[in-house]
Each structure stands twice: as C-alpha cells, then as structure tokens.
Design an enzyme around this catalytic site. Structure first.
Site, short mmCIF file in Angstrom:
data_model
loop_
_atom_site.label_atom_id
_atom_site.label_comp_id
_atom_site.label_asym_id
_atom_site.label_seq_id
_atom_site.Cartn_x
_atom_site.Cartn_y
_atom_site.Cartn_z
N ALA A 68 0.86 -1.18 0.00
CA ALA A 68 0.00 0.00 0.00
C ALA A 68 0.90 1.23 0.00
O ALA A 68 2.05 1.17 0.45
CB ALA A 68 -0.89 -0.02 1.24
N GLY A 112 0.83 -5.00 1.07
CA GLY A 112 -0.34 -5.09 0.19
C GLY A 112 -0.01 -5.75 -1.15
O GLY A 112 -0.90 -6.31 -1.80
N GLU A 115 -0.35 -9.32 -0.45
CA GLU A 115 -1.78 -9.57 -0.23
C GLU A 115 -2.55 -9.56 -1.54
O GLU A 115 -3.45 -10.37 -1.75
CB GLU A 115 -2.34 -8.52 0.74
CG GLU A 115 -1.76 -8.70 2.14
CD GLU A 115 -2.05 -7.52 3.05
OE1 GLU A 115 -1.67 -6.39 2.70
OE2 GLU A 115 -2.66 -7.72 4.10
N1 CAA Z 1 4.62 3.14 -0.55
C1 CAA Z 1 5.04 4.33 -1.06
N2 CAA Z 1 6.21 4.47 -1.74
C2 CAA Z 1 6.95 3.36 -1.92
C3 CAA Z 1 6.57 2.10 -1.42
C4 CAA Z 1 5.33 2.02 -0.71
N3 CAA Z 1 4.85 0.88 -0.21
N4 CAA Z 1 7.52 1.20 -1.74
C5 CAA Z 1 8.47 1.88 -2.43
N5 CAA Z 1 8.13 3.17 -2.51
C6 CAA Z 1 8.89 4.26 -3.16
C7 CAA Z 1 10.05 4.75 -2.31
O1 CAA Z 1 9.59 5.64 -1.31
C8 CAA Z 1 10.90 5.40 -3.36
O2 CAA Z 1 10.34 6.63 -3.67
P1 CAA Z 1 11.28 7.94 -3.93
O3 CAA Z 1 12.16 7.56 -5.08
O4 CAA Z 1 10.29 8.99 -4.27
O5 CAA Z 1 12.04 8.14 -2.66
C9 CAA Z 1 10.72 4.48 -4.56
O6 CAA Z 1 9.50 3.77 -4.34
C10 CAA Z 1 11.84 3.49 -4.73
O7 CAA Z 1 11.99 2.83 -3.50
P2 CAA Z 1 13.42 2.31 -2.99
O8 CAA Z 1 14.48 3.27 -3.34
O9 CAA Z 1 13.25 1.93 -1.55
O10 CAA Z 1 13.58 1.02 -3.93
P3 CAA Z 1 14.34 -0.34 -3.61
O11 CAA Z 1 14.27 -1.12 -4.88
O12 CAA Z 1 15.66 -0.10 -3.01
O13 CAA Z 1 13.43 -1.09 -2.51
C11 CAA Z 1 11.38 -1.88 -1.57
C12 CAA Z 1 12.15 -1.49 -2.83
C13 CAA Z 1 12.04 -3.10 -0.89
C14 CAA Z 1 9.97 -2.26 -2.03
C15 CAA Z 1 11.37 -0.70 -0.56
O14 CAA Z 1 10.98 0.49 -1.24
C16 CAA Z 1 10.43 -0.89 0.59
O15 CAA Z 1 10.82 -1.50 1.60
N6 CAA Z 1 9.17 -0.40 0.47
C17 CAA Z 1 8.21 -0.48 1.55
C18 CAA Z 1 7.69 -1.88 1.73
C19 CAA Z 1 6.61 -1.91 2.78
O16 CAA Z 1 6.82 -1.58 3.94
N7 CAA Z 1 5.40 -2.37 2.39
C20 CAA Z 1 4.27 -2.43 3.28
C21 CAA Z 1 3.41 -1.21 3.10
S1 CAA Z 1 2.08 -1.13 4.27
C22 CAA Z 1 0.88 -2.10 3.59
O17 CAA Z 1 1.02 -2.65 2.52
C23 CAA Z 1 -0.37 -2.26 4.41
C24 CAA Z 1 -1.29 -3.29 3.91
O18 CAA Z 1 -1.31 -4.39 4.41
C25 CAA Z 1 -2.21 -3.04 2.84
#
Ligand code: CAA
Length: 261
Positions: A68, A112, A115
């Site tokens: 998400a 998400g 999911e």
């Molecule tokens: N939401 C918003 N932005 C996100 C995102 C997310 N879930 N995942 C990645 N992004 C964005 C980053 O903020 C970044 O944006 P900027 O360039 O503007 O800073 C861009 O995508 C690239 O991200 P990274 O540089 O971190 O890319 P990476 O390849 O090194 O890593 C990743 C990728 C492992 C997915 C890492 O971005 C990450 O850990 N993301 C978050 C994962 C997370 O916590 N997911 C759970 C979300 S909560 C949820 O989903 C609730 C639910 O149950 C529905």
C-alpha cells in the site's frame, strides 16, 4: 478504457486479459487511485464474455508491488479508515473476481503487494521474487487479508515469522511452501503466465468459474461442507452444454467446442 496507473490489454483470440501495475518508480505502490483503477479493470474484464483469464503483473521488473502507498497512508486517521472501510472496500474486488486470475510476481511483493498476489487464484514467480509482510516495521499490521490468507496458505509458524519479523521469502522458499505454483527464470515469467492464462482461457469458461468457486470454498468452510459444495457443483455441471460437449467430443474422438461466448 484508459487508465493512468495501470496498463491493460486484451487478446480477443486467446481470451487472455492482462493488467500491469504501472508506477515502477514508486515500486508500483498501491495507492487508492491505482486500486480504484485496478478494481474497475477487473470489473470490466470480468463482464466481458471473451475474457477467460486475467493476468496481473508489475511494471519495471523490480517489484510486483511494494505494498500500500505508505506516503498516502501516513496522513490517514482512524475515523477516516473506519468511514471509508479503508483497504477492504477497493481491494477485495480482486478476490471477488469470478474469472480465474494469475499474479505474475517479479521482484518485491510486499505488504499489500503480497496480499494482492494472494487474492489471485494462482501465483507464479520469477527467480528474483521476494514475498513479505513487513508492515511490522512501520508499526502496522497487514490490512488486506495478509494475516489470514498467508496463514491459510503457508501455515501458522511461517506466517507468524514473516508478519512478526518482517522477513521476506525467496521465490524458492515460496515455491516449497506452496505460496506460488511455479518459479521460472525472471525473463521467462510473463511468457509462462500468459501461456498458463491461455491454457485456462481455452477451457470451458463456465466450468473454470465453477472450479474456482469450488477450490475457494475449501478456504471458507469445513471439509464436509466443502465436499458437499463440490458434489452439488459436480451435479449441476451436467446441466451445462459444455459438459455434454466435453464428454461427447471425447467419445467421438474430436476436440470439444465450448460455448464461450
Ligand atoms: N509506498 C510508497 N512508496 C513506496 C513504497 C510504498 N509501499 N515502496 C516503495 N516506494 C517508493 C520509495 O519511497 C521510493 O520513492 P522515492 O524515489 O520517491 O524516494 C521508490 O519507491 C523506490 O523505492 P526504494 O528506493 O526503496 O527502492 P528499492 O528497490 O531499493 O526497494 C522496496 C524497494 C524493498 C519495495 C522498498 O521500497 C520498501 O521497503 N518499500 C516499503 C515496503 C513496505 O513496507 N510495504 C508495506 C506497506 S504497508 C501495507 O502494505 C499495508 C497493507 O497491508 C495493505
């Protein structure tokens, strides 16, 4: 139909529809707007008789979906969540799709994203896939069925491990745990997913929908109720022209012609 955050395609010859999550620079983070478009596309394809199977994938190869949209969620309040029925309202549309769906996961399927993949009927993965429920790192918990579906799919201990530690599963681990059905070299993933979808779409559409309903019933009811559901579905499939055609074609040694219009 035209969309901003997803791409769609329909092959009218094979009956395969595809939906590509298209925010690669944000790792296909599932914003409300993207999820609205996704549920509209699912609704659209579900209603088209020509569609026999839907493939969902993520653009860019680095992520199926990073979860998400955290930046969007950060400002939400409890009362907004409650009033909007946040997450479930839009997201469950994928799980409710009556036609078969395949998630083709390349790269991260987190939160998400994992999911969403689990809402599809089949998950296939590239060797680079990583599955996780890292919400705990944000002091959140999965909100789109993760604690429930993951536990049913891979068992309590590994689901707890993933949800409590935030650790990710590799594609090979996901395969061995039964979360995904097939793993292939990443550059072969879309060919595999589209090929599987083509095979599914070549079957009787109506029977495929009944199969989906019956298998999903295994997750919703007791064994005896599920077996009863299956028996009733098995009885009723004999009322369809396709079942008659399938058995007749077999006895006549010819390929079947389904009523897939
Ligand atoms: N939401 C918003 N932005 C996100 C995102 C997310 N879930 N995942 C990645 N992004 C964005 C980053 O903020 C970044 O944006 P900027 O360039 O503007 O800073 C861009 O995508 C690239 O991200 P990274 O540089 O971190 O890319 P990476 O390849 O090194 O890593 C990743 C990728 C492992 C997915 C890492 O971005 C990450 O850990 N993301 C978050 C994962 C997370 O916590 N997911 C759970 C979300 S909560 C949820 O989903 C609730 C639910 O149950 C529905």
């Amino acid at each position: 139909m035209s969309y901003k955050l997803i791409e769609t395609n329909l092959d009218e010859v094979t009956g395969v529809a595809s939906i590509v999550l298209n925010r690669p620079e944000q790792r296909n983070a599932l914003s409300s707007e993207l999820m609205t478009e996704l549920s509209e596309a699912i609704e659209h394809f579900e209603g088209l008789p020509v569609v026999g199977c839907i493939v969902i994938s993520g653009k860019g190869g680095k992520a199926f979906a990073g979860g998400a949209d955290i930046k969007e969620m950060a400002g939400r309040t409890y009362s907004q969540n409650y009033k909007d029925n946040f997450i479930t309202a839009n997201w469950e549309r994928v799980a409710q799709c009556r036609k078969p769906t395949i998630a083709a996961v390349s790269g991260y399927a987190l939160g998400g994203g994992c999911e969403l993949a689990m809402m599809c009927d089949i998950i296939v993965a590239g060797e680079n896939a990583k599955f996780g429920q890292p919400e705990i790192n944000l002091a959140l918990l999965p909100g789109a069925g993760g604690t429930q579906r993951l536990t049913r799919f891979i068992g309590k201990s590994t689901a707890m491990d993933m949800c409590l530690t935030g650790r990710m599963l590799t594609a090979a681990e996901a395969l061995s745990l039964g979360l995904v059905s097939r793993v292939v070299p990443t550059d072969e993933l879309m060919d595999l997913a589209l090929d599987m979808a083509k095979t599914i779409a070549s079957k009787s559409r109506m029977t495929a929908m009944m199969v989906k309903e019956a298998v999903n019933t295994a997750y919703e009811t007791s064994l005896s109720q599920g077996v009863l559901f299956e028996r009733r579905a098995f009885h009723s499939v004999f009322a369809t022209g396709d079942a008659k055609e399938g058995m007749t074609a077999f006895t006549e040694n010819r390929p079947p012609r389904w009523d897939n219009k």
